[in-house]
Design a protein around this motif. Sequence first.
Motif, PDB file in Angstrom:
ATOM      1  N   ASP A 179      82.867  40.297  91.426  1.00 44.50           N
ATOM      2  CA  ASP A 179      84.169  40.883  91.743  1.00 44.50           C
ATOM      3  C   ASP A 179      84.223  42.373  91.425  1.00 44.50           C
TER       4      ASP A 179
ATOM      5  N   ILE B  81      85.601  40.262  96.446  1.00 44.28           N
ATOM      6  CA  ILE B  81      84.581  39.256  96.752  1.00 44.28           C
ATOM      7  C   ILE B  81      83.389  39.968  97.394  1.00 44.28           C
TER       8      ILE B  81
ATOM      9  N   PHE C 237      78.867  40.088  97.584  1.00 43.90           N
ATOM     10  CA  PHE C 237      77.693  39.233  97.482  1.00 43.90           C
ATOM     11  C   PHE C 237      76.441  40.074  97.279  1.00 43.90           C
TER      12      PHE C 237
ATOM     13  N   ARG D 284      75.782  31.232  96.522  1.00 41.32           N
ATOM     14  CA  ARG D 284      76.690  31.237  97.658  1.00 41.32           C
ATOM     15  C   ARG D 284      75.911  31.274  98.974  1.00 41.32           C
TER      16      ARG D 284
ATOM     17  N   GLN E 126      77.942  35.963  93.713  1.00 43.95           N
ATOM     18  CA  GLN E 126      79.255  36.492  94.068  1.00 43.95           C
ATOM     19  C   GLN E 126      79.785  37.266  92.869  1.00 43.95           C
TER      20      GLN E 126
ATOM     21  N   ILE F  69      76.615  32.225 102.708  1.00 43.48           N
ATOM     22  CA  ILE F  69      77.617  32.867 103.554  1.00 43.48           C
ATOM     23  C   ILE F  69      77.190  32.912 105.013  1.00 43.48           C
TER      24      ILE F  69
ATOM     25  N   SER G 186      81.193  36.062  89.628  1.00 42.61           N
ATOM     26  CA  SER G 186      82.235  35.079  89.949  1.00 42.61           C
ATOM     27  C   SER G 186      81.659  33.719  90.291  1.00 42.61           C
TER      28      SER G 186
END
Length: 512
Positions: A249, A285, A287, A235, A247, A237, A231
């Motif tokens: 899905d 979502i 990771f 990222r 990321q 976080i 996705s």
Amino acid sequence: MTYLYSRSSDAPRRAGKTRSALLGAVALATVAAVGGGAALPAFAQAPQTATAPAATVPSFADVVDRVKPAVVSVRAKAEATQSAASPSARPDSNLPDFGLPDDHPFQEFFKRFRGQGGQNNEGPRFSQPRPRQGASQGSGFFISADGYLVTNNHVIDKSSEVEVLMDDGRTLPAEIVGTDPKTDLALLKVKEGGPFKFVELAPDAPRVGDWVLAVGNPFGLGGTVTAGIVSARARDIGAGPYDDFLQIDAPVNRGNSGGPTFNQRGQVVGVNTAIASPSGGNVGIAFAIPSETVQNVVTQLREKGTVERGFLGVQIQPVTKDIAASIGLPKSEGAIVARVEDNGPAAKAGLKAGDVVLSVNGKPVSDARDLSRTVASLNAGTTATLQVWRDGKQQDVSVTIGKMPSTTTAAADSKAGTEVGKLGLNLAPASATGDNDKAGVAVVGVEPGSPAAEKGFKTGDVIAQVAGQPVQTPADVKNALEASRKDGKKSVLFLVEAKEGTRFIALQIPAA
């Protein structure tokens, strides 16, 4: 028979006639086709329906067959700890108090069962808590035939015993080779039962939109396969100083931690680590630590049992639009150096506070976190070329990368001081706040809602520089502001030392 919507009352009758006519036409067409009669007029022929090609549905079965035997469930037993019957238990009892006030009528009932009911203490007592052994469960995967496997550090952290449940049903003991909490990775070794099926780490990062497979042990259901796409990439976080997550899905849940994410070639592109979920379950979502990071960490853990990272010896922060405007940088990019540590690699190379690092060895630096990751990936003792923005122009600085040590920060005490202009700052010499050797100007008060408060100034901060000039008194700050105003600048850059570290803050210059 389903009728089409019609306003006419005789629609069913007309629809029936139409149906009879069609049946007759079909019968004639059948006779002509089978009996070889004359061809029917075009309007009477049965319509020719083109056969649509079957849709190609992606199947991951071949990939799963190859990689699934290399994926395991990881079970870790923690050291035995003394535990209470409930986290809300009172100190004098193992029975929870259920949040009742002390004068609640039921408290007398509970006291009797605790053996605290006044003179009559004959009631039954609850047994003392016994040490219990904690356990965690996650996933992992073999990266070599001789038994090395990867998982998350948080799966095996503080464990006294680790075992892996194989895809073929065997349970084998494993030992911890090394861990890296900063990237949440761990390397284990299974010595018995080999050789093992293993998988390879992907040499290239996946693209956003690529199909991926997640294989692991969600909720203890080992050997579970899910599919999705990448996705997003890179990222952050807030999990660690080197966040650079993929990321995805693909459905990932508790127990998938440490499990692999595969590309369609059966190569590991990431290690599943975290999910974003208000409920604790999958919401699409997830990771994963990218394979590039995994390869670097695992190689060092395998060779040394620990991870060494490159060190520059600076404190850095992102370049905001205000900061870029105040130093003449065309756009907000790179990482600005807030502080250069004494005798560190950067200090020896001549790097200065206020320099903006734009690239390392030709690789552009997008922000401060990107610079941290890039420097950390370099080996100590290697030479790197930094392109920096200094005094309104670019220049190169050659620096020898050091080995990362521990770092410390300092802060100032707060006392009454002098109000400065319209910034909302109350200042005093840092040397007057209790430390005679302290340099700079201490922030001893910040007006709520003021420009300084909005930019993050806090009581206890120490201003070291304003517009690149060292300051020692509130008057120095005022003079620097006035000089910047006369030069036509709209904002001015403060170098601020705080508990969290040293950083730059750009403030709009107030009207005279």
